[in-house]
Design a protein around this motif. Structure first.
Motif, PDB file in Angstrom:
ATOM      1  N   ALA A  67       0.826  -1.208   0.000  1.00 21.43           N
ATOM      2  CA  ALA A  67       0.000   0.000   0.000  1.00 21.43           C
ATOM      3  C   ALA A  67       0.859   1.255   0.000  1.00 21.43           C
ATOM      4  N   GLY A  68       0.400   2.270  -0.743  1.00 22.02           N
ATOM      5  CA  GLY A  68       1.001   3.585  -0.691  1.00 22.02           C
ATOM      6  C   GLY A  68       2.257   3.779  -1.500  1.00 22.02           C
ATOM      7  N   ILE A  69       2.762   2.744  -2.201  1.00 21.98           N
ATOM      8  CA  ILE A  69       3.957   2.905  -3.032  1.00 21.98           C
ATOM      9  C   ILE A  69       3.656   2.369  -4.436  1.00 21.98           C
ATOM     10  N   PRO A 109      -1.647   1.318  -4.953  1.00 23.48           N
ATOM     11  CA  PRO A 109      -2.907   1.017  -4.248  1.00 23.48           C
ATOM     12  C   PRO A 109      -2.986   1.762  -2.919  1.00 23.48           C
ATOM     13  N   GLU A 110      -4.190   1.993  -2.462  1.00 22.08           N
ATOM     14  CA  GLU A 110      -4.412   2.637  -1.161  1.00 22.08           C
ATOM     15  C   GLU A 110      -4.925   1.612  -0.169  1.00 22.08           C
ATOM     16  N   GLU A 153      -1.051  -5.123   1.012  1.00 24.62           N
ATOM     17  CA  GLU A 153      -0.336  -5.401   2.261  1.00 24.62           C
ATOM     18  C   GLU A 153       0.198  -4.106   2.880  1.00 24.62           C
ATOM     19  N   THR A 154       0.199  -4.090   4.221  1.00 28.03           N
ATOM     20  CA  THR A 154       0.751  -2.939   4.945  1.00 28.03           C
ATOM     21  C   THR A 154       1.866  -3.342   5.910  1.00 28.03           C
ATOM     22  N   GLN A 155       2.079  -4.649   6.106  1.00 29.98           N
ATOM     23  CA  GLN A 155       3.058  -5.096   7.090  1.00 29.98           C
ATOM     24  C   GLN A 155       4.137  -5.997   6.492  1.00 29.98           C
ATOM     25  N   LYS A 156       4.213  -6.093   5.196  1.00 29.83           N
ATOM     26  CA  LYS A 156       5.181  -6.985   4.557  1.00 29.83           C
ATOM     27  C   LYS A 156       6.219  -6.195   3.778  1.00 29.83           C
ATOM     28  N   LEU A 157       7.259  -6.898   3.335  1.00 25.57           N
ATOM     29  CA  LEU A 157       8.280  -6.273   2.501  1.00 25.57           C
ATOM     30  C   LEU A 157       8.297  -6.956   1.144  1.00 25.57           C
ATOM     31  N   LYS A 158       8.952  -6.303   0.190  1.00 30.85           N
ATOM     32  CA  LYS A 158       9.088  -6.892  -1.127  1.00 30.85           C
ATOM     33  C   LYS A 158      10.438  -6.508  -1.717  1.00 30.85           C
TER      34      LYS A 158
END
Length: 802
Positions: free
Chosen positions: A170-172, A219-220, A243-248
């Motif tokens: 989310a947000g990026i 995405p929001e 997702e808001t708590q994961k990394l990629k």
């Protein structure tokens, strides 16, 4: 194959903390089994007609360095019809990294896309995911009034959205790949959009190659989105979770010298310990641990440190569990290009063609193992070979599912480079050989499954069915090629195994058991020699849609060729039949005591004769002049003065050791014939002068449960399939004007071409068909370097003397 030292890998983390590289040993302890073999089949062409033969050469290689594997292995092949039916299932021998075979196509096949699937003993139990696939097209001659199958615009499709790195944060800005396939598993063009909960269009997408494409989207958190696809209003497409708590992990850019990757989170993970690793063909090229103290960390990698093919960039947690991954294909290919020269560029019909091959790598390493095909270009797909050893080993054996035209991914097109095509594939096609868990299972599979043919079974008490351990076992395996005698002992569960057997064609097996007190009250059960074929799922199913008009030139050529052949056969009064392979000649039924010419004593075995413990005790007293001394048998010759040792025949096949025959259970024997004259059996040789005892088994006989004989078991087994040599006619002044037509689509095939000191030669004759011909060479060097070479020539329909 380039050897890239780990020290060349330069990793720069753009944060204040300097992290030094750590050895890969720690990670390797948690990694998957490092060895998975690779398998590739080179076939003579890609388009066939019913009744044709598929000739293939198999390469069985080390999965890490691509060097040929030593020893004996099993190759399983399945010919799969468009509806998923397995038409032909065969098992072939793999000897020191190489195998070969021929698959006969039934004459009643229909038009369609077929699949030649293959796997080896080491990978069989891992399922169809680890099989290799070669698409084939089979065309019939009924092209008049034939309806052409064309995909309709509204054919049902499947569309997947695949975020880079496995997560949609989310947000990026996220890169999302798309993959659109028809029901046949083929790529289809699509165009669509993403709409938010208010009906506002927030992103658009479209496919750019074989149903693959990608787009960017921010995405929001908490927002809902739906996907609309033009032309498919009712299509439901799942939106990846936000997702808001994961990394990629994702690719930022690729330059001429390096790659820039980024590890991104929405919120810091509180100094959690992470690992970054690079894997290539199961090898861990690099490993480094670090702590993520900011929302993003950049990683820069020198491309010179990478090998050719697919690399797997991984972020793992402190327990080595994968969190995010990115696949990357390095096109720095190191190919051994085989130079092919013909003695001429054009030929007339029925003229000799001389080939000379130059192998650059072979001059240094000593030799390369190659396979060579020469085919009419009409018998290949329009775009050329859809797959070769390069695409198979670097793509097909690494990725999941069916790949449509893998060779096309290595060709640049207008507006789309080969590198861009390959990156679309990396974003959309799942990694196949990655099995992080259960390394012991894979190791057991690899080490214990591919050890040639294994004859296994169990010993049991016939009454209690309890296992009988620690019993001595003697096994005899024989046919007209082999005579093998083996000894072993059953284990604590009563099981036994004789492995690393190299048995071709049908063979007889006879097993005896011996206890310490010479008791034989043991039931012997034999396991199937090979497992049943693997099922076929939709993911690996060939496409059903078949354009019957696209091979019209080839089909017309084949139609007139077959008509010419039929006219010739009618004019000459010849009877043309397909190739017939005689396995063995069945004995004639002469009645209980019939004779062939009066000099043969024929004994028909009846049910009351099953009581005899061996053939010798059965014959004693029935044949005049026959004497038995233990396990030895002699017959008085015609003079009546001398005794000689007879020759044994089993189903009209010479048996070198009579012990392989005398202990066949009497219930398996149909009749026995005895003669002192070898001419009665059309047998010659010094070993036949002492008389002949011919044993004929019941047709297809082997011991069943109702035929239980204590301590004995027999079975007819089918070993490795075999194939003959490819027939290529040789024309001389005496047969140059032979009126019999010669319309070979495959002019020449050699599955075992070996270069010596960088050189090899081949020769063959052109056929009666004018046209363009393609020469293809594929193979592998002793050190694992891929070999490729192509050339072409033309044949003109000129008078044969030119």
């Amino acid at each position: 194959m380039k050897n890239k030292p780990t020290a060349l890998l330069f990793l720069l983390l753009l944060q204040s903390l300097y992290l030094s590289a750590q050895p890969a040993v720690q990670l390797r302890a948690q990694a998957p089994a490092p060895f998975l073999p690779k398998l590739y089949l080179h076939i003579d062409r890609e388009i066939y007609f019913p009744g044709d033969s598929i000739w293939f050469s198999a390469y069985y290689l080390n999965g890490q360095n691509l060097a040929p594997l030593t020893g004996l292995g099993k190759l399983y092949t399945d010919l799969i019809a468009p509806d998923g039916t397995v038409i032909s299932h065969k098992v072939w021998a793999l000897r020191n990294g190489k195998g070969k075979g021929k698959i006969e196509l039934p004459s009643d096949l229909n038009n369609g896309h077929y699949m030649l699937r293959s796997t080896c003993g080491a990978l069989f139990h891992l399922g169809e995911e680890f099989c290799t696939y070669r698409p084939l097209e089979i065309s019939t001659l009924t092209f008049n009034r034939e309806k052409t199958t064309v995909r309709e615009k509204n054919t049902q499709i499947a569309l997947d959205l695949l975020p880079e790195g496995g997560h949609l944060l989310a947000g990026i800005e996220n890169l999302i790949a798309i993959k659109a396939l028809t029901e046949d598993g083929l790529g289809v063009k699509v165009r669509g959009r993403i709409v938010d909960g208010n009906g506002k269009e927030v992103a658009t997408f479209h496919s750019s190659y074989k149903g693959l494409g990608h787009f960017h989207f921010v995405p929001e958190a908490g927002e809902t989105y739906r996907i609309e696809v033009d032309g498919f209003p009712g299509l439901h497409v799942a939106m990846p979770a936000i997702e808001t708590q994961k990394l990629k992990l994702f690719m930022v850019s690729e330059g001429p010298e390096d790659l820039l990757l980024r590890v991104q989170t929405v919120a810091p993970l509180q100094n959690q310990k992470l690992h970054f690793a690079i894997l290539h063909r199961g090898n861990i090229l690099f490993h480094q641990s670090f702590q993520l103290k900011s929302p993003s960390v950049d990683l820069r990698i020198e491309k010179a440190a990478l090998s050719a093919g697919i690399h797997r960039f991984l972020i793992l947690d402190e327990f080595f569990r994968p969190l995010s991954e990115r696949l990357y294909f390095n096109k720095d290919l190191d190919i051994n290009e085989i130079e092919i020269n013909t003695d001429r560029t054009t030929y007339s019909c029925r003229k000799p063609v001389e080939l000379s091959l130059t192998d650059p790598e072979g001059k240094q390493s000593g030799f390369s193992r190659l396979s060579l095909s020469v085919v009419n270009k009409n018998a290949m797909t329009e775009a050329g070979p859809g797959e070769n050893i390069l695409t198979a080993l670097l793509l097909g054996t690494e990725l999941k599912g069916y790949l449509e035209g893998p060779a096309d991914f290595f060709n640049d097109e207008a507006g789309l480079t080969s590198s861009e095509k390959l990156d679309l594939l990396m974003l959309t096609q799942g990694w196949r050989s990655y099995r992080w868990a259960d390394p012991d299972v894979i190791n057991d599979t690899i080490q214990n499954r591919d050890n040639g043919i294994c004859l296994t079974g169990q010993l049991q008490n016939p009454l209690t069915k309890w296992s009988v351990p620690n019993i001595s076992i003697n096994a005899k395996i024989f046919n007209n090629i082999h005579y093998i005698e083996l000894n072993g002992i059953s284990d604590e569960e009563g099981r036994f195994m004789f492995s690393h057997l190299d048995i071709c064609d049908t063979a007889s097996v006879l097993i005896n058991t011996f206890t310490r007190k010479r008791r034989k009250n043991v039931l012997i059960s034999l396991d199937p020699l090979f497992p049943e074929t693997i099922s076929v799922s939709r993911a690996y199913h060939p496409g059903k849609s078949f354009d019957a008009a696209k091979h019209i030139a080839l089909r017309q050529q084949q139609y007139f060729n077959e008509k010419e052949l039929t006219d010739y056969l009618l004019a000459t009064g010849s009877l043309y039949i397909d190739e017939v392979q005689i396995v063995k000649k069945a004995p004639s039924d002469d009645g209980p005591y019939g004779t062939l010419n009066g000099s043969i004593l024929s004994l028909k075995v009846t049910e009351k004769d099953h009581k005899y413990p061996s053939l010798l005790t059965y014959l004693q007293g029935r044949v005049s002049g026959l004497q038995v001394y233990g396990d030895m048998i002699v017959i008085r010759d015609k003079s009546g003065l001398n005794y000689t040792t007879p020759l044994f025949l089993l189903d009209e096949t010479r048996i070198l050791d009579h012990n392989a025959v005398i202990y066949i259970p009497m219930s398996d024997i149909d009749k026995v014939e005895v003669s002192m004259d070898p001419r009665d059996f059309a047998i010659s040789g010094a070993d036949a002068t002492g008389g002949i005892i011919a044993v004929y088994t019941k047709k297809g006989a082997s011991l069943g449960p109702s035929d239980y004989i204590p301590g004995l078991a027999s079975k007819i087994i089918a070993g490795y399939s075999t194939c003959g040599e490819f027939y290529s006619p040789r024309y001389t002044p005496n047969n140059l004007d032979n009126p019999q037509p010669d319309h070979r689509l495959t002019l020449y095939w050699d599955p075992d071409l070996l270069t010596e000191k960088g050189k090899a030669e081949a020769s063959f004759f052109s056929s009666d068909d004018a046209g363009n011909y393609l020469i293809q060479v594929e193979g592998i060097t002793g050190t694992g370097k891929i070999c490729l070479g192509t050339a072409a020539f033309k044949v003109y329909n000129l008078p044969k003397e030119q």
